[in-house]
Scaffold this motif. Sequence first.
Motif, mmCIF file in Angstrom:
data_model
loop_
_atom_site.group_PDB
_atom_site.id
_atom_site.type_symbol
_atom_site.label_atom_id
_atom_site.label_comp_id
_atom_site.label_asym_id
_atom_site.label_seq_id
_atom_site.Cartn_x
_atom_site.Cartn_y
_atom_site.Cartn_z
ATOM 1 N N SER A 79 0.806 -1.232 0.000
ATOM 2 C CA SER A 79 0.000 0.000 0.000
ATOM 3 C C SER A 79 0.831 1.270 0.000
ATOM 4 N N PHE A 80 2.156 1.172 0.016
ATOM 5 C CA PHE A 80 2.999 2.368 0.046
ATOM 6 C C PHE A 80 2.947 3.099 -1.301
ATOM 7 N N THR A 81 2.597 4.365 -1.254
ATOM 8 C CA THR A 81 2.604 5.218 -2.447
ATOM 9 C C THR A 81 3.262 6.540 -2.076
ATOM 10 N N PHE A 82 3.558 7.357 -3.088
ATOM 11 C CA PHE A 82 4.179 8.638 -2.801
ATOM 12 C C PHE A 82 3.691 9.701 -3.773
ATOM 13 N N SER A 125 -3.022 1.932 4.960
ATOM 14 C CA SER A 125 -2.124 2.176 3.838
ATOM 15 C C SER A 125 -1.238 3.367 4.194
ATOM 16 N N VAL A 126 -0.161 3.532 3.445
ATOM 17 C CA VAL A 126 0.814 4.578 3.758
ATOM 18 C C VAL A 126 1.055 5.439 2.529
ATOM 19 N N GLU A 151 7.076 13.778 9.620
ATOM 20 C CA GLU A 151 5.896 13.917 10.462
ATOM 21 C C GLU A 151 4.776 13.072 9.855
ATOM 22 N N THR A 152 3.981 12.438 10.709
ATOM 23 C CA THR A 152 2.898 11.585 10.207
ATOM 24 C C THR A 152 1.544 12.026 10.754
ATOM 25 N N GLN A 153 0.517 11.574 10.036
ATOM 26 C CA GLN A 153 -0.861 11.820 10.464
ATOM 27 C C GLN A 153 -1.701 10.620 10.035
ATOM 28 N N LEU A 154 -2.465 10.060 10.976
ATOM 29 C CA LEU A 154 -3.356 8.941 10.683
ATOM 30 C C LEU A 154 -4.765 9.463 10.484
ATOM 31 N N THR A 155 -5.338 9.205 9.311
ATOM 32 C CA THR A 155 -6.678 9.711 9.001
ATOM 33 C C THR A 155 -7.746 8.705 9.418
ATOM 34 N N ASN A 156 -8.976 9.153 9.388
ATOM 35 C CA ASN A 156 -10.091 8.282 9.773
ATOM 36 C C ASN A 156 -10.271 7.116 8.815
ATOM 37 N N ASN A 157 -9.823 7.289 7.579
ATOM 38 C CA ASN A 157 -9.972 6.202 6.603
ATOM 39 C C ASN A 157 -8.731 5.327 6.533
ATOM 40 N N VAL A 159 -5.424 5.826 6.598
ATOM 41 C CA VAL A 159 -4.277 6.183 5.768
ATOM 42 C C VAL A 159 -3.265 6.911 6.647
ATOM 43 N N VAL A 160 -2.031 6.411 6.656
ATOM 44 C CA VAL A 160 -0.962 7.094 7.369
ATOM 45 C C VAL A 160 -0.260 8.014 6.372
#
Length: 592
Positions: A79-82, A125-126, A151-157, A159-160
């Motif tokens: 699931s890693f994308t950029f 997913s990331v 820096e990271t943020q985890l969303t409600n759906n 996604v990191v």
Amino acid sequence: MLIKTLILLNFYVLFTIGTSLWHYECLESYCEKTLTTSNTSNGLSLSECNILCHNGAAIWPKPTGNVTVSDLVEIDLKSFTFTTTPQTAITSLVTEAFDIFTKQIKKFVSCKVFLGKSNAIDVASVQVVFNILDQKLDLMTFGTDESYRIETQLTNNSVVYVNVTAPSFFGARHALETLSQLVVYDDIRQRTLFPSNIFIVDGPIYSWRGISLDTSRNYVTPKAIKRTLRAMAASKLNTLHWHLTDTASFPYVSKSHPELSEYGAYSPSKVYNNDTVKTLIEYARVRGIRVVPELDSPAHVGEGWQTTGVVTCFNWKPWDDYCVEPPCGQFDPSQDKLYDILEDVYGDFLSQFDPEVFHMGGDEVNVNCWNSTSNLTKWMVEEKGWNLTKEDFLDKLWPYFQDEASKRLYKAAGKEIPIILWTSELTFLDNVQEILPPSKYLLQVWERSDDLRIQTLLEKNYSLILSNYDALYLDCGFGGWVDDGQNWCSPYKTWQTIYDNKPEVIAGNRTSQILGGETALWTEESGTNSLDSRLWPRAAAFAETLWTSPSTNWEQAQERFLIHRERLVALGIDADEIQPEWCRRNQHNCRL
């Protein structure tokens, strides 16, 4: 009956929380192995505990700024994308670096994956978002800023979002290296984990962090060199100093003088031609590594040069009268033709490597070799009016060669570029600043760290690269090859000795003049088959010393170092064992 009950209880625990009889608990910055019981509901796997418990999240080299890593979530490796700014000078570099990253994390995890599948529903997913300030810089330079921020943020759906901010591509690439070390496999519950809460600020203390690799004494295959580059990138080293030629062989295929490798290579299959060099340079570049070539002179020249008429003492015997190791060979500075050939070969190097700095070697000149060359001594006396004392050879002849050679280098480059020389009898002359101006020359120190002459060079305002043999020569501690016993620089240099070789201790209040350092591998007694075990994981120890400038010694780094060695092995590097595996699994139990 009691034993049977315990066995059944443990099987119940294994069935409900995983496949291991053991889990780990975090105790004072290390992980303690603990037997799993019916009361264990949230036992950590070793890989989880390493990330959550160790100082610096078990990252190697340890970051120099703030580190916060927590809240591991299950992820899908696929699931890693950029995302990044499209269509700039570094777009292809970022794309390739990310491809290397995704392949790397699969290697880190795949060697541990249980064949069963996770039953988890919410797998995150990331998405890595790059914010690279300089969209034009695509080559590592002296001034390159290699720092980064994550820096990271985890969303409600689920996604990191991983935000990577860096002044240059090379800093962003280091960020990917750090992220790869934070992807772990939980072998208790058979799941891949990644922190959803990351805040890291990092950047190196020293700008020159490298390995000096000799590929002349024994040929090293391009495949083996690529392994070295992979391990260097994983350890955030940024410079491969390539000692391409020496007296034993000339494997470099010169476009202007192909006869040098035709006569000097061990065989037609043991050469580095244009395509090979080009491939290795690019392989290094996308991994954040510059390749600095070295054409050693005026000594350490022999095979390949024997038909040119510009070398003296070639293979003279007894060899120990004329050089430090067989076969002998040294340039004859009185030959005008010599400088024409050097200009051509310098041009070949410059066009291929495009280096911002050039290494001209310059060590271990033998005065007796020159003094035994009749046409040279005649030229010195009759044309130059010099005498034949040791001082004349060191103060006059050698500087004459260096001056003429440097002029040809500048001519081939179309400008003056910095020159690196090994420390030698030339660099320790009282008037060395007149011969080798500190504004034009960088010096690479191979003497012992306690040699007082290092301080003298610093006082004369030289910038230094440290390769002091008492800690950084990785070929030491093996059998002699020109006599019995051990080789000249024994004993073996342990990773602990290497780690504790601190530039700030060696340089004192002139640390700012230390560019960094290199571990060095001379290959009289190594080559393709032993390259990995000679270099790794020891070279990674100095990588942290140069990146982090740690205030602590090797003991505080040992557990993380064992973890990093495992990463190198996962990348296909045959890194030497440094302790029984039991020590890695039972932390803090193997120290005296």
